[in-house]
Scaffold this motif. Sequence first.
Motif, PDB file in Angstrom:
ATOM      1  N   LEU A 112      -3.352 -18.363  36.207  1.00 21.73           N
ATOM      2  CA  LEU A 112      -2.424 -17.304  36.570  1.00 21.73           C
ATOM      3  C   LEU A 112      -1.119 -17.921  37.048  1.00 21.73           C
ATOM      4  O   LEU A 112      -1.120 -18.965  37.706  1.00 21.73           O
ATOM      5  CB  LEU A 112      -3.002 -16.446  37.701  1.00 21.73           C
ATOM      6  CG  LEU A 112      -4.375 -15.810  37.463  1.00 21.73           C
ATOM      7  CD1 LEU A 112      -4.861 -15.134  38.740  1.00 21.73           C
ATOM      8  CD2 LEU A 112      -4.326 -14.825  36.310  1.00 21.73           C
ATOM      9  N   SER A 169      -1.112  -6.548  37.035  1.00 24.59           N
ATOM     10  CA  SER A 169      -1.666  -6.760  38.371  1.00 24.59           C
ATOM     11  C   SER A 169      -3.054  -7.371  38.275  1.00 24.59           C
ATOM     12  O   SER A 169      -3.709  -7.309  37.223  1.00 24.59           O
ATOM     13  CB  SER A 169      -1.742  -5.433  39.137  1.00 24.59           C
ATOM     14  OG  SER A 169      -2.771  -4.621  38.616  1.00 24.59           O
ATOM     15  N   LEU A 170      -3.499  -7.936  39.371  1.00 24.61           N
ATOM     16  CA  LEU A 170      -4.829  -8.535  39.394  1.00 24.61           C
ATOM     17  C   LEU A 170      -5.913  -7.509  39.090  1.00 24.61           C
ATOM     18  O   LEU A 170      -6.940  -7.834  38.494  1.00 24.61           O
ATOM     19  CB  LEU A 170      -5.091  -9.166  40.766  1.00 24.61           C
ATOM     20  CG  LEU A 170      -4.324 -10.448  41.090  1.00 24.61           C
ATOM     21  CD1 LEU A 170      -4.537 -10.841  42.554  1.00 24.61           C
ATOM     22  CD2 LEU A 170      -4.763 -11.590  40.183  1.00 24.61           C
ATOM     23  N   ARG A 171      -5.689  -6.267  39.496  1.00 25.38           N
ATOM     24  CA  ARG A 171      -6.707  -5.230  39.285  1.00 25.38           C
ATOM     25  C   ARG A 171      -6.988  -4.986  37.807  1.00 25.38           C
ATOM     26  O   ARG A 171      -8.058  -4.478  37.454  1.00 25.38           O
ATOM     27  CB  ARG A 171      -6.270  -3.925  39.941  1.00 25.38           C
ATOM     28  CG  ARG A 171      -6.312  -3.926  41.455  1.00 25.38           C
ATOM     29  CD  ARG A 171      -6.128  -2.516  41.995  1.00 25.38           C
ATOM     30  NE  ARG A 171      -6.120  -2.490  43.444  1.00 25.38           N
ATOM     31  CZ  ARG A 171      -5.023  -2.605  44.181  1.00 25.38           C
ATOM     32  NH1 ARG A 171      -3.857  -2.779  43.592  1.00 25.38           N
ATOM     33  NH2 ARG A 171      -5.090  -2.560  45.493  1.00 25.38           N
ATOM     34  N   LEU A 200      -4.102 -21.011  40.165  1.00 18.42           N
ATOM     35  CA  LEU A 200      -2.970 -20.155  40.502  1.00 18.42           C
ATOM     36  C   LEU A 200      -1.715 -20.998  40.656  1.00 18.42           C
ATOM     37  O   LEU A 200      -1.664 -21.898  41.491  1.00 18.42           O
ATOM     38  CB  LEU A 200      -3.260 -19.403  41.801  1.00 18.42           C
ATOM     39  CG  LEU A 200      -2.133 -18.573  42.397  1.00 18.42           C
ATOM     40  CD1 LEU A 200      -1.729 -17.440  41.458  1.00 18.42           C
ATOM     41  CD2 LEU A 200      -2.542 -18.032  43.770  1.00 18.42           C
ATOM     42  N   ILE A 237       1.392 -12.617  36.359  1.00 24.88           N
ATOM     43  CA  ILE A 237       0.997 -11.477  37.181  1.00 24.88           C
ATOM     44  C   ILE A 237       2.082 -11.165  38.202  1.00 24.88           C
ATOM     45  O   ILE A 237       2.858 -12.030  38.608  1.00 24.88           O
ATOM     46  CB  ILE A 237      -0.331 -11.729  37.927  1.00 24.88           C
ATOM     47  CG1 ILE A 237      -0.208 -12.947  38.854  1.00 24.88           C
ATOM     48  CG2 ILE A 237      -1.486 -11.874  36.955  1.00 24.88           C
ATOM     49  CD1 ILE A 237      -1.361 -13.104  39.828  1.00 24.88           C
ATOM     50  N   LEU A 261       2.873  -9.086  42.042  1.00 23.16           N
ATOM     51  CA  LEU A 261       2.164  -8.810  43.297  1.00 23.16           C
ATOM     52  C   LEU A 261       2.941  -7.756  44.088  1.00 23.16           C
ATOM     53  O   LEU A 261       3.271  -7.951  45.245  1.00 23.16           O
ATOM     54  CB  LEU A 261       2.004 -10.095  44.105  1.00 23.16           C
ATOM     55  CG  LEU A 261       0.820 -10.122  45.099  1.00 23.16           C
ATOM     56  CD1 LEU A 261      -0.507 -10.108  44.352  1.00 23.16           C
ATOM     57  CD2 LEU A 261       0.887 -11.353  45.995  1.00 23.16           C
ATOM     58  N   THR A 267      -1.505 -13.992  47.359  1.00 25.53           N
ATOM     59  CA  THR A 267      -2.302 -13.881  46.136  1.00 25.53           C
ATOM     60  C   THR A 267      -3.739 -14.324  46.374  1.00 25.53           C
ATOM     61  O   THR A 267      -4.687 -13.707  45.876  1.00 25.53           O
ATOM     62  CB  THR A 267      -1.670 -14.695  44.999  1.00 25.53           C
ATOM     63  OG1 THR A 267      -0.291 -14.351  44.869  1.00 25.53           O
ATOM     64  CG2 THR A 267      -2.369 -14.422  43.679  1.00 25.53           C
ATOM     65  N   LEU A 308      -7.070 -12.114  45.774  1.00 31.47           N
ATOM     66  CA  LEU A 308      -8.191 -12.581  44.960  1.00 31.47           C
ATOM     67  C   LEU A 308      -9.508 -12.506  45.736  1.00 31.47           C
ATOM     68  O   LEU A 308     -10.549 -12.108  45.196  1.00 31.47           O
ATOM     69  CB  LEU A 308      -7.941 -14.019  44.501  1.00 31.47           C
ATOM     70  CG  LEU A 308      -6.883 -14.215  43.411  1.00 31.47           C
ATOM     71  CD1 LEU A 308      -6.544 -15.702  43.268  1.00 31.47           C
ATOM     72  CD2 LEU A 308      -7.375 -13.658  42.080  1.00 31.47           C
ATOM     73  N   TRP A 327     -12.338 -10.215  44.214  1.00 35.54           N
ATOM     74  CA  TRP A 327     -13.414 -10.930  43.523  1.00 35.54           C
ATOM     75  C   TRP A 327     -14.228 -11.840  44.445  1.00 35.54           C
ATOM     76  O   TRP A 327     -15.231 -12.372  44.015  1.00 35.54           O
ATOM     77  CB  TRP A 327     -12.835 -11.780  42.396  1.00 35.54           C
ATOM     78  CG  TRP A 327     -12.015 -11.004  41.404  1.00 35.54           C
ATOM     79  CD1 TRP A 327     -12.062  -9.664  41.163  1.00 35.54           C
ATOM     80  CD2 TRP A 327     -11.035 -11.526  40.506  1.00 35.54           C
ATOM     81  NE1 TRP A 327     -11.160  -9.310  40.197  1.00 35.54           N
ATOM     82  CE2 TRP A 327     -10.525 -10.439  39.752  1.00 35.54           C
ATOM     83  CE3 TRP A 327     -10.543 -12.808  40.259  1.00 35.54           C
ATOM     84  CZ2 TRP A 327      -9.536 -10.597  38.782  1.00 35.54           C
ATOM     85  CZ3 TRP A 327      -9.562 -12.972  39.280  1.00 35.54           C
ATOM     86  CH2 TRP A 327      -9.069 -11.875  38.555  1.00 35.54           C
TER      87      TRP A 327
END
Length: 241
Positions: free
Chosen positions: A168, A177-179, A189, A213, A215, A229, A233, A237
């Motif tokens: 990323l 986005s991360l979602r 990252l 990505i 944020l 970030t 994460l 996750w």
Amino acid sequence: MTRIFVATALTAGAELDLPDEAARHVAQVLRMRTGEALTLFDGCGGEYAAVIVDAGRRDVRVRIDQHHPVDRESRLDVTLAQCVSKGDRMDYTIQKAVELGVSRIVPLLSERSVVKLDAERWDKKLEHWRGVAVSACEQSGRTRVPEVAAVQKLDAWLATPAEGRLRLVLAPTESVSLRTLDAAAAIALLIGPEGGLSDAEIAAARRAGCIGIGLGPRVLRTETAGVATLAALQVLWGDLG
């Protein structure tokens, strides 16, 4: 409970002298005395109960007692590739990244990096950053010390194999986005310097397999971006929240 990292294999029942810096901290800063308890860890997993058997002004000897196989490491395996920032900003990023469970930190030099040092001073910086990581482990309860790699150029890091990691790169103009991404257990990252990554560097990161990505709508400072970030994460996750 005072926690001390010792860079040698520990064994229950043994006695040892604490490393010089740790001994000074225990004796002169914390003013601990003979008979007081503390916790030791060697980075191999778990931690040891210990007790001070002799405390001078500069030397502290401890007896190692029971091993406790605690595991406070994150289930996410995250490498933070952080472009070097100036002053104590890099210290802040390393400290908070360790607290948030990062597995490895790779300091990078990019087109807009403002820190310029010779080889000897880079070596001193690296030693200092590794000390920051150790201190953050002592404070946060971690039992394994994340690697802080030697400083390298961004293009050299991009050329290394991804080894199955989700790569990323944080870019303020990105709407992804991360979602919207599938959860991953191994992540790399990339965070740019104070002036951000150049368009050419972001393009190179994409060619190396990085997903851009965003944020949120606000632009974050370099020392904040990686930390924020990592926290996101861990919430999505990992094991935070």
